[in-house]
Write an enzyme that holds these catalytic residues in place. Structure first.
Site, mmCIF file in Angstrom:
data_model
loop_
_atom_site.group_PDB
_atom_site.id
_atom_site.type_symbol
_atom_site.label_atom_id
_atom_site.label_comp_id
_atom_site.label_asym_id
_atom_site.label_seq_id
_atom_site.Cartn_x
_atom_site.Cartn_y
_atom_site.Cartn_z
ATOM 1 N N ARG A 1 0.738 -1.196 -0.122
ATOM 2 C CA ARG A 1 0.084 0.211 0.130
ATOM 3 C C ARG A 1 0.948 1.249 0.058
ATOM 4 O O ARG A 1 0.287 2.451 -0.458
ATOM 5 C CB ARG A 1 -1.181 -0.012 1.264
ATOM 6 C CG ARG A 1 -2.284 -0.962 0.741
ATOM 7 C CD ARG A 1 -3.014 -1.175 1.965
ATOM 8 N NE ARG A 1 -2.248 -2.604 2.601
ATOM 9 C CZ ARG A 1 -2.461 -2.807 3.895
ATOM 10 N NH1 ARG A 1 -3.211 -2.116 4.827
ATOM 11 N NH2 ARG A 1 -1.999 -3.892 4.545
ATOM 12 N N GLU B 1 4.949 -11.353 14.511
ATOM 13 C CA GLU B 1 4.295 -11.866 15.535
ATOM 14 C C GLU B 1 4.940 -13.341 15.872
ATOM 15 O O GLU B 1 5.313 -13.913 16.853
ATOM 16 C CB GLU B 1 2.772 -11.786 15.487
ATOM 17 C CG GLU B 1 2.332 -11.915 16.633
ATOM 18 C CD GLU B 1 0.636 -11.692 16.692
ATOM 19 O OE1 GLU B 1 0.201 -11.117 15.642
ATOM 20 O OE2 GLU B 1 -0.093 -11.910 17.476
HETATM 21 P P1 AMP Z 1 3.610 -2.625 12.191
HETATM 22 O O1 AMP Z 1 4.992 -3.158 11.628
HETATM 23 O O2 AMP Z 1 3.252 -3.333 13.429
HETATM 24 O O3 AMP Z 1 3.964 -0.894 12.505
HETATM 25 O O4 AMP Z 1 2.607 -2.616 11.168
HETATM 26 C C1 AMP Z 1 2.445 -2.027 10.133
HETATM 27 C C2 AMP Z 1 2.220 -2.685 8.969
HETATM 28 O O5 AMP Z 1 1.075 -3.548 9.004
HETATM 29 C C3 AMP Z 1 1.575 -1.538 7.595
HETATM 30 O O6 AMP Z 1 2.310 -2.105 6.473
HETATM 31 C C4 AMP Z 1 0.206 -1.870 7.868
HETATM 32 O O7 AMP Z 1 -0.281 -1.799 6.359
HETATM 33 C C5 AMP Z 1 0.038 -3.087 8.355
HETATM 34 N N1 AMP Z 1 -0.922 -3.095 9.459
HETATM 35 C C6 AMP Z 1 -0.719 -3.154 10.807
HETATM 36 N N2 AMP Z 1 -1.820 -3.202 11.443
HETATM 37 C C7 AMP Z 1 -2.944 -2.904 10.807
HETATM 38 C C8 AMP Z 1 -4.321 -2.598 10.818
HETATM 39 N N3 AMP Z 1 -4.985 -2.713 11.762
HETATM 40 N N4 AMP Z 1 -5.065 -2.339 9.726
HETATM 41 C C9 AMP Z 1 -4.484 -2.135 8.634
HETATM 42 N N5 AMP Z 1 -3.177 -2.619 8.081
HETATM 43 C C10 AMP Z 1 -2.502 -3.011 9.418
#
Ligand code: AMP
Length: 175
Positions: free
Chosen positions: A58, A95
């Site tokens: 995205r 995770e």
């Molecule tokens: P993080 O590494 O935990 O900051 O997760 C970020 C990535 O996961 C991004 O590329 C987001 O598009 C996706 N992502 C994480 N949580 C969500 C959510 N609740 N809704 C949509 N996309 C998410």
């Protein structure tokens, strides 16, 4: 327009307990898409940004539009094994297990001013990997910009601790 009204929330996707923030509804709305891109780049207008880096997938859509608006180049940060030329890679924790993010080794010149773009920051693990990769490639990361922040997960604070200014357009509570 309040951009929150054009983000679709899908409960329990991709698994129970996650509120998935779907930006396809924002992207499909011409005014909302333009407003989001305008607001993402606004603080960097006139800042001589050389390149915008987008995180697959995205971040490519938003990052490409931002690069065009800033008259900057675009750098794709991709999942392992997708880029055809010589790459550098950074591993990051998911995770369950680990993943790797890759960039072409010659995507950035030493000292180039780069803006990182993605749709959403949650824990910040993905963006942290992207910043490490860009720095390894010689770039100076001038900022990290997201449409959506989930502040309870601490991602923005994590990036600020790395010395990267973080901005986001809207925030949602919870995960
Ligand atoms: P993080 O590494 O935990 O900051 O997760 C970020 C990535 O996961 C991004 O590329 C987001 O598009 C996706 N992502 C994480 N949580 C969500 C959510 N609740 N809704 C949509 N996309 C998410």
């Amino acid at each position: 327009m309040d951009l929150k009204t054009v983000v679709r929330t899908i409960p329990d996707y991709p698994k129970a307990g996650i509120m998935f923030r779907d930006i396809t509804t924002l992207l499909g709305d011409a005014r909302a898409f333009r407003q989001a891109v305008d607001e993402l780049v606004q603080p960097f207008a006139g800042q001589k940004i050389d390149k915008v880096a987008g995180i697959e997938a995205r971040g490519f859509i938003l990052g490409g539009a931002c690069a065009h608006q800033l008259s900057a180049g675009f750098v794709p940060l991709r999942k392992k094994g997708k880029l055809p030329h010589k790459t550098i890679a950074v591993e990051y924790a998911l995770e369950y297990g680990t993943d790797a993010m890759e960039m072409h080794e010659d995507a950035c010149l030493a000292g180039e001013r780069v803006l990182l773009i993605d749709d959403l920051i949650a824990t910040g693990g993905t963006a942290e990997a992207a910043i490490k990769l860009l720095r390894q490639g010689g770039a100076v990361v001038e900022g990290a910009c997201f449409v959506i922040d989930l502040p309870e997960l601490g991602g923005a604070a994590r990036l600020k601790a790395m010395g990267v200014p973080v901005s986001s357009l809207i925030a949602f509570e919870g995960h």
